[in-house]
Design an enzyme around this catalytic site. Sequence first.
Site, PDB file in Angstrom:
ATOM      1  N   SER A   1       0.778  -1.031  -0.181  1.00 58.11           N
ATOM      2  CA  SER A   1      -0.148  -0.224  -0.562  1.00 58.11           C
ATOM      3  C   SER A   1       0.951   1.395   0.172  1.00 58.11           C
ATOM      4  CB  SER A   1      -1.393  -0.363   1.428  1.00 58.11           C
ATOM      5  OG  SER A   1      -1.591   1.099   1.532  1.00 58.11           O
TER       6      SER A   1
ATOM      7  N   TYR B   1      -2.189  -0.938  10.734  1.00 56.97           N
ATOM      8  CA  TYR B   1      -2.442  -0.988   8.717  1.00 56.97           C
ATOM      9  C   TYR B   1      -0.908  -1.047   8.601  1.00 56.97           C
ATOM     10  CZ  TYR B   1      -3.850  -1.398   4.362  1.00 56.97           C
ATOM     11  OH  TYR B   1      -3.780  -1.530   3.322  1.00 56.97           O
TER      12      TYR B   1
HETATM   13  P1  NAP Z   1     -11.191  -5.910   0.310  1.00 56.54           P
HETATM   14  O1  NAP Z   1     -12.176  -5.758  -1.434  1.00 56.54           O
HETATM   15  O2  NAP Z   1     -11.587  -6.005   1.582  1.00 56.54           O
HETATM   16  O3  NAP Z   1     -10.742  -7.639   0.186  1.00 56.54           O
HETATM   17  C1  NAP Z   1     -10.896  -8.675   0.474  1.00 56.54           C
HETATM   18  C2  NAP Z   1     -10.332  -9.778  -0.032  1.00 56.54           C
HETATM   19  O4  NAP Z   1      -9.291 -10.197   0.777  1.00 56.54           O
HETATM   20  C3  NAP Z   1     -11.536 -10.796   0.045  1.00 56.54           C
HETATM   21  O5  NAP Z   1     -11.426 -11.137  -0.876  1.00 56.54           O
HETATM   22  C4  NAP Z   1     -11.417 -11.266   1.659  1.00 56.54           C
HETATM   23  O6  NAP Z   1     -11.774 -12.309   1.354  1.00 56.54           O
HETATM   24  C5  NAP Z   1     -10.223 -11.041   1.833  1.00 56.54           C
HETATM   25  N1  NAP Z   1      -9.207 -11.543   3.580  1.00 56.54           N
HETATM   26  C6  NAP Z   1     -10.126 -10.734   3.803  1.00 56.54           C
HETATM   27  N2  NAP Z   1      -9.545 -11.381   5.231  1.00 56.54           N
HETATM   28  C7  NAP Z   1      -9.694 -12.477   5.315  1.00 56.54           C
HETATM   29  C8  NAP Z   1      -9.252 -13.654   5.745  1.00 56.54           C
HETATM   30  N3  NAP Z   1      -8.838 -13.279   7.485  1.00 56.54           N
HETATM   31  N4  NAP Z   1      -8.565 -14.016   6.119  1.00 56.54           N
HETATM   32  C9  NAP Z   1      -8.698 -14.952   4.032  1.00 56.54           C
HETATM   33  N5  NAP Z   1      -9.142 -13.947   2.847  1.00 56.54           N
HETATM   34  C10 NAP Z   1      -8.956 -12.824   4.269  1.00 56.54           C
HETATM   35  O7  NAP Z   1     -10.218  -5.348  -0.123  1.00 56.54           O
HETATM   36  P2  NAP Z   1      -9.344  -4.669  -1.599  1.00 56.54           P
HETATM   37  O8  NAP Z   1      -9.405  -3.125  -1.172  1.00 56.54           O
HETATM   38  O9  NAP Z   1      -9.215  -5.382  -2.689  1.00 56.54           O
HETATM   39  O10 NAP Z   1      -7.581  -4.784  -1.223  1.00 56.54           O
HETATM   40  C11 NAP Z   1      -7.077  -5.908  -1.409  1.00 56.54           C
HETATM   41  C12 NAP Z   1      -5.274  -5.930  -1.546  1.00 56.54           C
HETATM   42  O11 NAP Z   1      -4.716  -4.317  -2.304  1.00 56.54           O
HETATM   43  C13 NAP Z   1      -4.974  -5.580   0.576  1.00 56.54           C
HETATM   44  O12 NAP Z   1      -3.978  -6.348   0.783  1.00 56.54           O
HETATM   45  C14 NAP Z   1      -5.299  -3.967   1.137  1.00 56.54           C
HETATM   46  O13 NAP Z   1      -4.479  -3.290   1.502  1.00 56.54           O
HETATM   47  C15 NAP Z   1      -4.670  -3.238  -0.816  1.00 56.54           C
HETATM   48  N6  NAP Z   1      -4.740  -1.956  -0.956  1.00 56.54           N
HETATM   49  C16 NAP Z   1      -5.838  -1.683  -1.150  1.00 56.54           C
HETATM   50  C17 NAP Z   1      -6.215  -0.319  -1.134  1.00 56.54           C
HETATM   51  C18 NAP Z   1      -7.580   0.494  -1.563  1.00 56.54           C
HETATM   52  O14 NAP Z   1      -8.052   1.222  -1.867  1.00 56.54           O
HETATM   53  N7  NAP Z   1      -8.260  -0.869  -1.563  1.00 56.54           N
HETATM   54  C19 NAP Z   1      -4.988   0.132  -1.044  1.00 56.54           C
HETATM   55  C20 NAP Z   1      -3.401   0.172  -1.019  1.00 56.54           C
HETATM   56  C21 NAP Z   1      -3.587  -1.278  -1.098  1.00 56.54           C
HETATM   57  P3  NAP Z   1     -13.495 -13.027   1.711  1.00 56.54           P
HETATM   58  O15 NAP Z   1     -14.775 -12.358   0.759  1.00 56.54           O
HETATM   59  O16 NAP Z   1     -14.339 -14.444   1.910  1.00 56.54           O
HETATM   60  O17 NAP Z   1     -14.099 -11.602   3.145  1.00 56.54           O
END
Ligand code: NAP
Length: 253
Positions: free
Chosen positions: A143, A155
């Site tokens: 991130s 985080y």
């Molecule tokens: P998201 O929409 O919240 O999706 C999270 C995913 O991770 C889902 O598939 C969820 O599975 C899985 N997950 C959550 N908790 C888990 C657990 N305890 N065990 C196994 N799987 C788990 O997240 P996102 O925004 O796509 O983020 C993806 C990555 O990008 C992350 O590493 C995040 O830190 C990074 N990131 C995101 C942003 C942003 O702006 N969105 C910015 C910087 C970095 P379920 O569906 O089964 O819950």
Amino acid sequence: MSLTGKTALVTGASRGIGRAVAERLAADGARVAVHYGTNETAAKETVEVIAAAGGDAFAVPAEFGTDGAIDALYDGLVAGLDGAGLDILVNNAAIFDSADGIHDVTPEQFDRLIEVNVKAPLFLTQRVLPLIPDGGRIVNVSSGVTWFATRDIAYGMTKGALNVFTRSLARTLGPRGITVNTVSPGITETDMNTWLQEPGGAARVAAMVALGRHGQSADIADVIAFFASDEARWVTGEALETNGGLWLGPNDD
Ligand code: NAP
């Protein structure tokens, strides 16, 4: 179809960025293991979308932070791969906790963030390494909070650890031709950022991004697909900020 004949595991592929990565790698020809934590419905949707587009995918559950999760994921992965190796690993799954500032964070919150965001990718990678052939690919999703300061201290610390993980692993696995890189999304529209839908949310982000908008999951997935491809064979140990030019300077001059 540059990934025809290859296999990939994308953690957290039921929703958000992980789903877009799974769809993109499948569109490029890979057979994709769609990992999820608890949302079976969303994972099934990812698999169905991939199948409808002519791709090949299967779902694998494992809730990180619970006993036996890494073993369960490994067993489901091996069963789904049906004798094949694992060419591409994308460590994407993570949790965010908005109440983890210095004044509020508890040891329990910290432990959970570390379990899911750091310990799971470390020990999953260790577990699946024997399946990854020479020349394989590992991409860790970190991130931008590793270089811009937010109040979400725990985080941010987990993502800093992931960046260190990438560089150490890249050095260790270099002799096998396995590349390890980090992709660091900026502010991207997923379930992690529901505030973007609130009045003024999107405009606030647009004002600090050179390209004038927040990111979509596909913007991130395309970059991860590059690191997963043969074209990125000479890049390892790198972290690429993928954010449309976040905070390059004031947008109002
Ligand atoms: P998201 O929409 O919240 O999706 C999270 C995913 O991770 C889902 O598939 C969820 O599975 C899985 N997950 C959550 N908790 C888990 C657990 N305890 N065990 C196994 N799987 C788990 O997240 P996102 O925004 O796509 O983020 C993806 C990555 O990008 C992350 O590493 C995040 O830190 C990074 N990131 C995101 C942003 C942003 O702006 N969105 C910015 C910087 C970095 P379920 O569906 O089964 O819950």
